[in-house]
Design a protein around this motif. Sequence first.
Motif, PDB file in Angstrom:
ATOM      1  N   TYR A   1       9.721 -10.113  10.466  1.00 52.22           N
ATOM      2  CA  TYR A   1       9.290  -9.480   9.206  1.00 52.22           C
ATOM      3  C   TYR A   1      10.272  -8.420   8.701  1.00 52.22           C
ATOM      4  CZ  TYR A   1       4.945 -11.369  11.153  1.00 52.22           C
ATOM      5  OH  TYR A   1       4.000 -12.193  11.703  1.00 52.22           O
ATOM      6  N   THR A   2      11.031  -7.836   9.626  1.00 51.84           N
ATOM      7  CA  THR A   2      11.841  -6.667   9.294  1.00 51.84           C
ATOM      8  C   THR A   2      12.858  -6.875   8.172  1.00 51.84           C
ATOM      9  OG1 THR A   2      11.483  -5.691  11.453  1.00 51.84           O
ATOM     10  CG2 THR A   2      13.458  -4.977  10.299  1.00 51.84           C
ATOM     11  N   PRO A   3      13.642  -7.982   8.180  1.00 57.01           N
ATOM     12  CA  PRO A   3      14.639  -8.123   7.101  1.00 57.01           C
ATOM     13  C   PRO A   3      14.033  -8.042   5.703  1.00 57.01           C
ATOM     14  CG  PRO A   3      15.127  -9.665   8.863  1.00 57.01           C
ATOM     15  CD  PRO A   3      13.805  -9.046   9.188  1.00 57.01           C
ATOM     16  N   ASP A   4      12.866  -8.639   5.492  1.00 57.73           N
ATOM     17  CA  ASP A   4      12.222  -8.585   4.171  1.00 57.73           C
ATOM     18  C   ASP A   4      11.866  -7.150   3.778  1.00 57.73           C
ATOM     19  OD1 ASP A   4      12.218 -11.277   3.319  1.00 57.73           O
ATOM     20  OD2 ASP A   4      10.656 -11.724   4.795  1.00 57.73           O
ATOM     21  N   LEU A   5      11.422  -6.376   4.759  1.00 59.55           N
ATOM     22  CA  LEU A   5      11.044  -4.988   4.475  1.00 59.55           C
ATOM     23  C   LEU A   5      12.272  -4.134   4.179  1.00 59.55           C
ATOM     24  CD1 LEU A   5       8.249  -4.478   7.167  1.00 59.55           C
ATOM     25  CD2 LEU A   5       7.936  -4.892   4.727  1.00 59.55           C
ATOM     26  N   LEU A   6      13.347  -4.386   4.928  1.00 55.46           N
ATOM     27  CA  LEU A   6      14.578  -3.622   4.692  1.00 55.46           C
ATOM     28  C   LEU A   6      15.118  -3.911   3.299  1.00 55.46           C
ATOM     29  CD1 LEU A   6      16.377  -3.972   8.153  1.00 55.46           C
ATOM     30  CD2 LEU A   6      15.393  -1.883   7.194  1.00 55.46           C
TER      31      LEU A   6
ATOM     32  N   TYR B   1      17.605   2.125  13.247  1.00 53.03           N
ATOM     33  CA  TYR B   1      16.500   1.804  14.152  1.00 53.03           C
ATOM     34  C   TYR B   1      16.438   2.857  15.254  1.00 53.03           C
ATOM     35  CZ  TYR B   1      14.174  -0.676  18.053  1.00 53.03           C
ATOM     36  OH  TYR B   1      13.359  -1.011  19.118  1.00 53.03           O
ATOM     37  N   PHE B   2      15.297   3.522  15.335  1.00 58.28           N
ATOM     38  CA  PHE B   2      15.093   4.525  16.393  1.00 58.28           C
ATOM     39  C   PHE B   2      14.256   3.922  17.513  1.00 58.28           C
ATOM     40  CE2 PHE B   2      15.256   6.962  12.382  1.00 58.28           C
ATOM     41  CZ  PHE B   2      16.302   7.839  12.660  1.00 58.28           C
ATOM     42  N   VAL B   3      14.497   4.405  18.718  1.00 55.31           N
ATOM     43  CA  VAL B   3      13.616   4.022  19.824  1.00 55.31           C
ATOM     44  C   VAL B   3      13.015   5.298  20.399  1.00 55.31           C
ATOM     45  CG1 VAL B   3      14.731   1.865  20.454  1.00 55.31           C
ATOM     46  CG2 VAL B   3      15.640   3.973  21.387  1.00 55.31           C
TER      47      VAL B   3
ATOM     48  N   GLY C   1      14.159   2.924   7.816  1.00 52.44           N
ATOM     49  CA  GLY C   1      14.135   3.180   9.242  1.00 52.44           C
ATOM     50  C   GLY C   1      12.974   2.487   9.943  1.00 52.44           C
ATOM     51  N   MET C   2      13.190   2.179  11.209  1.00 55.08           N
ATOM     52  CA  MET C   2      12.129   1.649  12.056  1.00 55.08           C
ATOM     53  C   MET C   2      12.160   2.449  13.346  1.00 55.08           C
ATOM     54  SD  MET C   2      13.798  -1.019  10.387  1.00 55.08           S
ATOM     55  CE  MET C   2      14.982  -1.424  11.582  1.00 55.08           C
TER      56      MET C   2
ATOM     57  N   PRO D   1       0.773  -1.263   0.000  1.00 52.31           N
ATOM     58  CA  PRO D   1       0.000   0.000   0.000  1.00 52.31           C
ATOM     59  C   PRO D   1       0.800   1.307   0.000  1.00 52.31           C
ATOM     60  CG  PRO D   1      -0.790  -1.510   1.703  1.00 52.31           C
ATOM     61  CD  PRO D   1       0.463  -2.076   1.176  1.00 52.31           C
ATOM     62  N   PHE D   2       2.098   1.275   0.247  1.00 54.84           N
ATOM     63  CA  PHE D   2       2.868   2.517   0.165  1.00 54.84           C
ATOM     64  C   PHE D   2       4.285   2.211  -0.280  1.00 54.84           C
ATOM     65  CE2 PHE D   2       5.436   2.217   4.097  1.00 54.84           C
ATOM     66  CZ  PHE D   2       4.750   1.225   4.784  1.00 54.84           C
ATOM     67  N   ASP D   3       4.963   3.248  -0.810  1.00 53.48           N
ATOM     68  CA  ASP D   3       6.329   3.080  -1.304  1.00 53.48           C
ATOM     69  C   ASP D   3       7.284   3.033  -0.106  1.00 53.48           C
ATOM     70  OD1 ASP D   3       8.687   3.068  -2.635  1.00 53.48           O
ATOM     71  OD2 ASP D   3       8.539   5.124  -3.417  1.00 53.48           O
ATOM     72  N   LEU D   4       7.985   1.925   0.041  1.00 55.71           N
ATOM     73  CA  LEU D   4       8.856   1.733   1.209  1.00 55.71           C
ATOM     74  C   LEU D   4      10.154   2.541   1.144  1.00 55.71           C
ATOM     75  CD1 LEU D   4       8.835  -2.132   1.863  1.00 55.71           C
ATOM     76  CD2 LEU D   4       8.025  -0.377   3.436  1.00 55.71           C
ATOM     77  N   ASN D   5      10.532   2.956  -0.071  1.00 56.89           N
ATOM     78  CA  ASN D   5      11.869   3.527  -0.243  1.00 56.89           C
ATOM     79  C   ASN D   5      12.186   4.712   0.657  1.00 56.89           C
ATOM     80  OD1 ASN D   5      13.401   1.951  -2.175  1.00 56.89           O
ATOM     81  ND2 ASN D   5      11.609   2.352  -3.502  1.00 56.89           N
ATOM     82  N   GLY D   6      13.203   4.536   1.496  1.00 55.30           N
ATOM     83  CA  GLY D   6      13.654   5.607   2.378  1.00 55.30           C
ATOM     84  C   GLY D   6      12.744   5.877   3.560  1.00 55.30           C
ATOM     85  N   GLN D   7      11.688   5.109   3.698  1.00 56.72           N
ATOM     86  CA  GLN D   7      10.689   5.427   4.738  1.00 56.72           C
ATOM     87  C   GLN D   7      11.030   4.862   6.112  1.00 56.72           C
ATOM     88  OE1 GLN D   7       8.637   7.652   4.147  1.00 56.72           O
ATOM     89  NE2 GLN D   7       8.659   7.673   1.906  1.00 56.72           N
TER      90      GLN D   7
END
Lengths: 282, 174
Positions: free
Chosen positions: B86-91, B119-121, B97-98, B50-56
């Motif tokens: 799930y994170t590695p596939d998205l990266l 990764y931000f907390v 960033g997360m 549903p959205f463009d992941l690039n740089g997000q």
Amino acid sequence: MRMRKIYEKVIVEKIYASIEKASFSLEPQIKKLIYDAKEKEKNPYGKKVLEVIAENIKIAENKKIPICQDTGMIVLFFEIGSKTRIEFRKFKTLQELVDFAVKIAYKNMYLRKSVVYVPDRKNTATNTPAVLWCENIPGDEMKFSLMIKGFGSENTTQLRMFLPGVEQNEIIEFVAECVKKAGPNPCPPVFIGIGMGGTAEKAMYLSKKALLDIGKKKRWKMAEFEQKIISKINETGIGPGGFGGNFTCLDARVKTFPTHIAGFPVAVSISCWAHRMHQESI
Amino acid sequence: MKKVKTPLDVETIGKLKAGDFVEISGVIYGARDAAHKRLVELLKKGKKIPFDLNGQIIYYVGPTPTPPGVIIGSCGPTTSSRMDIYTPDLLKAGLKGMMGKGIRSEKVKETIITCGAIYFVTYGGCGAYLSQFVKKCEGIAFFELGPEAIYKINVENFPAIVGIDSKGRDIYSF
């Protein structure tokens, strides 16, 4: 025996009001523990986290925004006097009555509905059912303690079936290990409830119930043991937010029950700093 | 205090070190457990997400419902480790960033390094405070998941700390 009648409406209203109190503000004894730690924390990250937490509490109260977006599952501990009788008219059971109050509270107060059916995980859309526990007490009073339990901390719950000869320091080590393993996940500084004895599920129940005593006057019998647990946990240096600091645990409470000659169940329930609860008498 | 604008670029990410206090401005995407599961399923099937992941940046959040007349409800971070699978596939698909709370797996840390991500907390349990930095919020997908839908969130000076930087340094192991 003369029974005191308690009407459904009264219980519904009290539960509704308790959810409102607990969602947007913390009890004074909990706030005091947090604010004291904020003054004393030495680690700059830990101190910053406690400052943000204090600011969050203020904004939640003033603007009526839920303290945390995880508005949890409702856990209710009822203590029902043996000389009382609930006048059931609209509802068939106490569970039904409680769930009605929870449902309207979560809808009207814009709280997050986080409860899903198992195993298909479809949202029940009402944040019900609540987790309901009932105990019988003497007298004509009805009391309840309501807890809003978030799952960041709930997921870090532990139970260990120790051998009968376990030493006190092994139990202290175990509790500290639970908190260490949980790390930043349960949103430290945490509050710890410990259930010792009974059967496995009784120990778990007691550990949750022990969380209701957080910040209240200590019972001399357990005070020393509880203090040792707090100190041991704070030695970990996990600190507020898990970023390091002197304050990882702000209070720990123990509840006990006799157990079997062959065992020693010990359960550990952890609450995040946003320990949201409220108690009422009817 | 370092200012961070989204979408993230290589230069910005490279300058940030674990432990740095940051203020994030721009669009971030709110998604948690169930939405992650779906996103990864779509990616694996080669379908459009549903959205463009690039740089997000994906923010692990499930806000409380928005009352009338306000921008967003309480919106603090949820525990990031549940998203680790799930994170590695998205990266690999372009996410940079997360943001959440808590420790990440070794696998996530490795992928952060190889993908040059970050990764931000942010402050756990401080959803009321954090809502003050949100300027706009709209659901964009998976509405049937209720609080687990995907949200497009406009933030201004949203406070966070660098949890894991692009070199793999981790605030929780200091």
